[in-house]
Design a protein around this motif. Structure first.
Motif, mmCIF file in Angstrom:
data_model
loop_
_atom_site.group_PDB
_atom_site.id
_atom_site.type_symbol
_atom_site.label_atom_id
_atom_site.label_comp_id
_atom_site.label_asym_id
_atom_site.label_seq_id
_atom_site.Cartn_x
_atom_site.Cartn_y
_atom_site.Cartn_z
ATOM 1 N N MET A 14 -16.787 1.411 -7.163
ATOM 2 C CA MET A 14 -15.512 0.880 -6.681
ATOM 3 C C MET A 14 -14.646 1.991 -6.101
ATOM 4 N N LYS A 15 -14.630 3.136 -6.772
ATOM 5 C CA LYS A 15 -13.817 4.257 -6.284
ATOM 6 C C LYS A 15 -14.295 4.726 -4.912
ATOM 7 N N ASN A 16 -15.604 4.738 -4.700
ATOM 8 C CA ASN A 16 -16.103 5.165 -3.394
ATOM 9 C C ASN A 16 -15.916 4.098 -2.329
ATOM 10 N N LEU A 17 -15.894 2.830 -2.724
ATOM 11 C CA LEU A 17 -15.502 1.782 -1.783
ATOM 12 C C LEU A 17 -14.069 2.034 -1.321
ATOM 13 N N ARG A 18 -13.181 2.320 -2.256
ATOM 14 C CA ARG A 18 -11.796 2.649 -1.902
ATOM 15 C C ARG A 18 -11.711 3.875 -1.009
ATOM 16 N N ARG A 19 -12.482 4.909 -1.332
ATOM 17 C CA ARG A 19 -12.442 6.124 -0.542
ATOM 18 C C ARG A 19 -12.820 5.839 0.921
ATOM 19 N N GLY A 20 -13.837 5.007 1.119
ATOM 20 C CA GLY A 20 -14.228 4.673 2.481
ATOM 21 C C GLY A 20 -13.167 3.886 3.223
ATOM 22 N N ILE A 21 -12.518 2.938 2.547
ATOM 23 C CA ILE A 21 -11.460 2.153 3.187
ATOM 24 C C ILE A 21 -10.300 3.063 3.572
ATOM 25 N N GLN A 22 -9.975 4.020 2.715
ATOM 26 C CA GLN A 22 -8.933 4.984 3.054
ATOM 27 C C GLN A 22 -9.361 5.865 4.230
ATOM 28 N N ASP A 23 -10.621 6.270 4.248
ATOM 29 C CA ASP A 23 -11.114 7.087 5.362
ATOM 30 C C ASP A 23 -10.985 6.342 6.687
ATOM 31 N N TYR A 24 -11.260 5.040 6.642
ATOM 32 C CA TYR A 24 -11.096 4.214 7.839
ATOM 33 C C TYR A 24 -9.658 4.324 8.349
ATOM 34 N N GLU A 25 -8.692 4.316 7.422
ATOM 35 C CA GLU A 25 -7.297 4.414 7.832
ATOM 36 C C GLU A 25 -6.974 5.786 8.419
ATOM 37 N N TYR A 26 -7.635 6.828 7.938
ATOM 38 C CA TYR A 26 -7.492 8.144 8.578
ATOM 39 C C TYR A 26 -7.893 8.063 10.050
ATOM 40 N N LEU A 27 -9.058 7.487 10.304
ATOM 41 C CA LEU A 27 -9.548 7.397 11.680
ATOM 42 C C LEU A 27 -8.646 6.496 12.513
ATOM 43 N N TRP A 28 -8.162 5.411 11.918
ATOM 44 C CA TRP A 28 -7.263 4.500 12.623
ATOM 45 C C TRP A 28 -5.965 5.219 12.989
ATOM 46 N N LEU A 29 -5.415 5.997 12.047
ATOM 47 C CA LEU A 29 -4.184 6.735 12.326
ATOM 48 C C LEU A 29 -4.383 7.724 13.478
ATOM 49 N N ALA A 30 -5.514 8.422 13.456
ATOM 50 C CA ALA A 30 -5.789 9.366 14.545
ATOM 51 C C ALA A 30 -5.842 8.634 15.882
ATOM 52 N N GLU A 31 -6.476 7.486 15.881
ATOM 53 C CA GLU A 31 -6.565 6.690 17.111
ATOM 54 C C GLU A 31 -5.180 6.264 17.588
ATOM 55 N N GLN A 32 -4.329 5.840 16.646
ATOM 56 C CA GLN A 32 -2.984 5.402 17.018
ATOM 57 C C GLN A 32 -2.158 6.538 17.603
ATOM 58 N N ARG A 33 -2.512 7.753 17.268
ATOM 59 C CA ARG A 33 -1.772 8.911 17.771
ATOM 60 C C ARG A 33 -2.440 9.530 18.994
ATOM 61 N N GLY A 34 -3.240 8.706 19.665
ATOM 62 C CA GLY A 34 -3.815 9.132 20.942
ATOM 63 C C GLY A 34 -5.068 9.966 20.836
ATOM 64 N N GLN A 35 -5.730 9.935 19.669
ATOM 65 C CA GLN A 35 -6.900 10.784 19.447
ATOM 66 C C GLN A 35 -8.170 9.956 19.214
ATOM 67 N N LYS A 36 -8.296 8.853 19.928
ATOM 68 C CA LYS A 36 -9.455 7.990 19.703
ATOM 69 C C LYS A 36 -10.767 8.709 19.986
ATOM 70 N N ALA A 37 -10.846 9.448 21.072
ATOM 71 C CA ALA A 37 -12.097 10.135 21.410
ATOM 72 C C ALA A 37 -12.484 11.119 20.310
ATOM 73 N N ALA A 38 -11.501 11.837 19.789
ATOM 74 C CA ALA A 38 -11.790 12.808 18.737
ATOM 75 C C ALA A 38 -12.174 12.097 17.440
ATOM 76 N N ALA A 39 -11.498 10.982 17.124
ATOM 77 C CA ALA A 39 -11.850 10.224 15.920
ATOM 78 C C ALA A 39 -13.265 9.657 16.045
ATOM 79 N N ASP A 40 -13.600 9.152 17.232
ATOM 80 C CA ASP A 40 -14.958 8.638 17.457
ATOM 81 C C ASP A 40 -15.996 9.738 17.269
ATOM 82 N N ALA A 41 -15.664 10.935 17.713
ATOM 83 C CA ALA A 41 -16.604 12.054 17.590
ATOM 84 C C ALA A 41 -16.848 12.399 16.119
ATOM 85 N N ILE A 42 -15.787 12.359 15.305
ATOM 86 C CA ILE A 42 -15.954 12.620 13.878
ATOM 87 C C ILE A 42 -16.844 11.557 13.253
ATOM 88 N N ALA A 43 -16.617 10.288 13.615
ATOM 89 C CA ALA A 43 -17.422 9.200 13.060
ATOM 90 C C ALA A 43 -18.887 9.324 13.481
#
Length: 590
Positions: free
Chosen positions: A514-543
């Motif tokens: 369960m804790k790692n399920l939460r960690r992944g959902i939070q990680d998704y929000e990291y990538l989403w935040l980066a995308e919202q701040r104009g860094q979609k290409a860089a977030a995609d590269a990390i993924a």
């Protein structure tokens, strides 16, 4: 006293007998002397402390963590409230929590077969041994996970520590310091310094992915706890996923029942007044299945089906709810059911009212024979045809459970990061929804030789069985034993059926999965935040770096493409954090 104490990140499973674990010498949170973490406001970060006993048993062991104080601003603190509610599911003021890891033994003869859970080519590393999962609160019964704890000689005992960083902007960025103390009785055995680097941003309260877990009725485990469903719901919300499976999801439309359920949908339940503090405070659940697992909630006559569908759609449209609702039409249908599916869909879509807009879901990959009937495909594994159809039509394509190397496994012996991987795959491929078929599978499945018997989930790892002729030579007369830990994210805090396992907790008990399920959902929000701040290409590269291939791009017969090392996933999250922080500076200077 012969003890070795060290720390490790939240992406590893350290087995009880693994005294030569390489992380002991250093890992992403441990340099041999100090625990180093990083995070944002409104995020939970976690790590583990491992206590290794020498030649003698150790008893009377306590592991405690102090509050964290800003290195320059003494008023900036992350610490528990001075007084916490006696209800362990009440999260108000709970910022730092310590759990004892409970181990389940997986025999080499009872490892999960490569059937539902992974291809034979991509098994998890931990296929047998004493594997940690259930996380017992410190105030549970002693000798049953509560402190003080006893550690057998020549073995590890893990402790899991969660740190919730509140959303308040008064928490200034910088370094926060505290310590973990390990004591035997009154004797201090070890003090591990802790440093948390707090970034100057916050994770959103809303989740931008859909994660839902089915939970069956558990009230018979808690006869003296009438609000037990609320206690489970608070734990799920704190871990950023939604629970489904209440009466409201499996019964016909009932206005009174829905009125009682509405606080979970509009978020008014998730408030401090109701014992909730954490991510998503004041934010409602994001998913609502109608007719869970194909329960007949619309009826069978076309006119009645249309009237009932009208009621459901009218309700959600008038509610103006931002979440996703759907009719769970049928579960894992075989071809013999295709004509029935088409007929049901025709009946519903023929409504002259709102019901014609009711979305229909089934747990299958895209199937051309029923494409006119289904709006949401929820696949066991996503294949190229399903992805091509989604891209061509825009229909929703989700997935469920776990199937290495297509996506991460949810069985007990899987890697800790597997439940985290699934959210990275969602971001990587633009897949919104993920469904876990069961979180409280405390009774045997009806297909098995012990159908619907209560399971001793704390002492026997196998949680899914079925009878299969011609396999007795390998699996024994009781049928197939496989699926270790399958269907269990929650463990029972009370155990009236196996009283020796009663933890004395009037609420749910969480798990490493369960804790790692939460960690992944939070990680998704990291990538989403980066995308919202104009860094979609860089977030995609990390993924792409984190999950080079998966889902429909999986190469059959090869190993999973992602790293099983928890430290690598800390590196990916760190990259995303730096990206967000740098983007915030750029925005401020424009």
């Amino acid at each position: 006293m012969e003890l070795s104490v060290w720390a490790v990140n939240d992406g590893e499973k350290v087995l009880k007998e693994d005294l030569a674990n390489p992380n002991k010498n250093g890992n992403s949170v441990w340099d041999g002397s100090t625990i180093r973490l990083f995070g944002a406001r409104n995020e939970t970060v976690a790590f583990q402390v491992i206590v290794e006993a020498g030649t003698a048993e150790v008893s009377g062991l306590y592991v405690e963590m102090s509050g964290l104080v800003h290195s320059e601003i003494g008023d900036c603190r992350i610490e528990n409230a001075a007084t916490l509610d006696g209800d362990p599911s009440n999260t108000v003021g709970r910022r730092i929590e310590v759990f004892t890891q409970h181990y389940l033994y997986v025999s080499p003869d009872l490892g999960t077969a490569p059937q539902w859970f992974y291809e034979e080519s991509a098994p998890p590393l931990h296929q047998s041994g004493w594997i940690p999962d259930a996380l017992i609160p410190a105030d549970a019964k002693p000798r049953l996970g509560g402190q003080p704890v006893r550690v057998a000689s020549r073995s590890n005992q893990g402790f899991w520590i969660d740190v919730y960083i509140p959303r308040e902007e008064s928490l200034k960025p910088g370094i926060y310091r505290g310590a973990v103390d390990v004591r035997c009785g009154e004797e201090l055995v070890a003090r591990l310094p802790v440093e948390l680097q707090l970034y100057d941003f916050a994770l959103p309260d809303e989740n931008h992915s859909v994660t839902f877990v089915y939970a069956s009725e558990v009230s018979e485990y808690y006869p003296d706890t009438p609000d037990i469903r609320d206690r489970f719901r608070r734990m799920a919300h704190r871990h950023r996923f939604d629970l489904v499976g209440s009466d409201v999801h499996g019964k016909p439309f009932d206005a009174e029942r829905l009125e009682a359920y509405a606080p979970y949908l509009d978020g008014s339940f998730f408030t401090k007044a109701n014992g909730y503090e954490g991510p998503g405070e004041g934010v409602g659940e994001g998913v609502f299945p109608i007719g869970m697992y194909g329960a007949s909630v619309l009826g069978s006559e076309p006119e009645k089906m249309q009237r009932e569908a009208d009621k459901w759609v009218r309700y959600f449209e008038e509610l103006n709810w931002p979440g996703v609702y759907f009719c769970y039409l049928i579960d894992e249908p075989l071809p013999a059911k295709y004509e029935w599916i088409l007929e049901q869909a025709r009946n519903i879509h023929a409504s002259a009212g709102e019901g014609k807009r009711l979305p229909l879901l089934t747990t299958r990959c895209y199937t051309p024979e029923i494409e006119d009937a289904i709006d949401i495909w929820c696949a066991h594994k996503i294949d190229p045809e399903s992805m091509a159809h989604r891209r061509a039509t825009g229909e929703k394509l989700w997935f469920y459970n776990g199937y290495r190397p297509y996506h991460g496994s949810l069985i007990l012996e899987s890697e800790a990061v597997d439940m985290r991987v699934n959210s990275w795959l969602r971001y990587r491929y633009g897949i919104e929804g993920y469904f876990v078929w069961h979180g409280t599978h405390w009774k045997h499945n009806h297909q098995g030789p012990r159908g619907r018997w209560h399971q001793n989930v704390y002492s026997y790892a196998v949680t899914f069985m079925y009878v299969a002729k011609n396999e007795a030579a390998y699996y024994g007369e009781d049928g197939v034993h496989f699926g270790n830990g399958d269907g269990i994210l929650f463990y029972p805090g009370r155990e009236p059926f196996f009283r020796e396992q009663d933890r004395g907790i009037d609420g749910p008990i969480s798990s490493i999965r369960m804790k790692n399920l939460r960690r992944g959902i939070q990680d998704y929000e990291y990538l989403w935040l980066a995308e919202q701040r104009g860094q979609k290409a860089a977030a995609d590269a990390i993924a792409r770096e984190a999950v080079p291939a998966g889902m429909h791009e999986t190469i059959v017969g090869e190993q999973a493409s992602w790293s099983s090392c928890g430290g690598k996933w800390d590196e990916y999250r760190k990259q995303a954090a730096e990206l967000i922080a740098a983007s915030a500076v750029d925005v401020q200077t424009i």
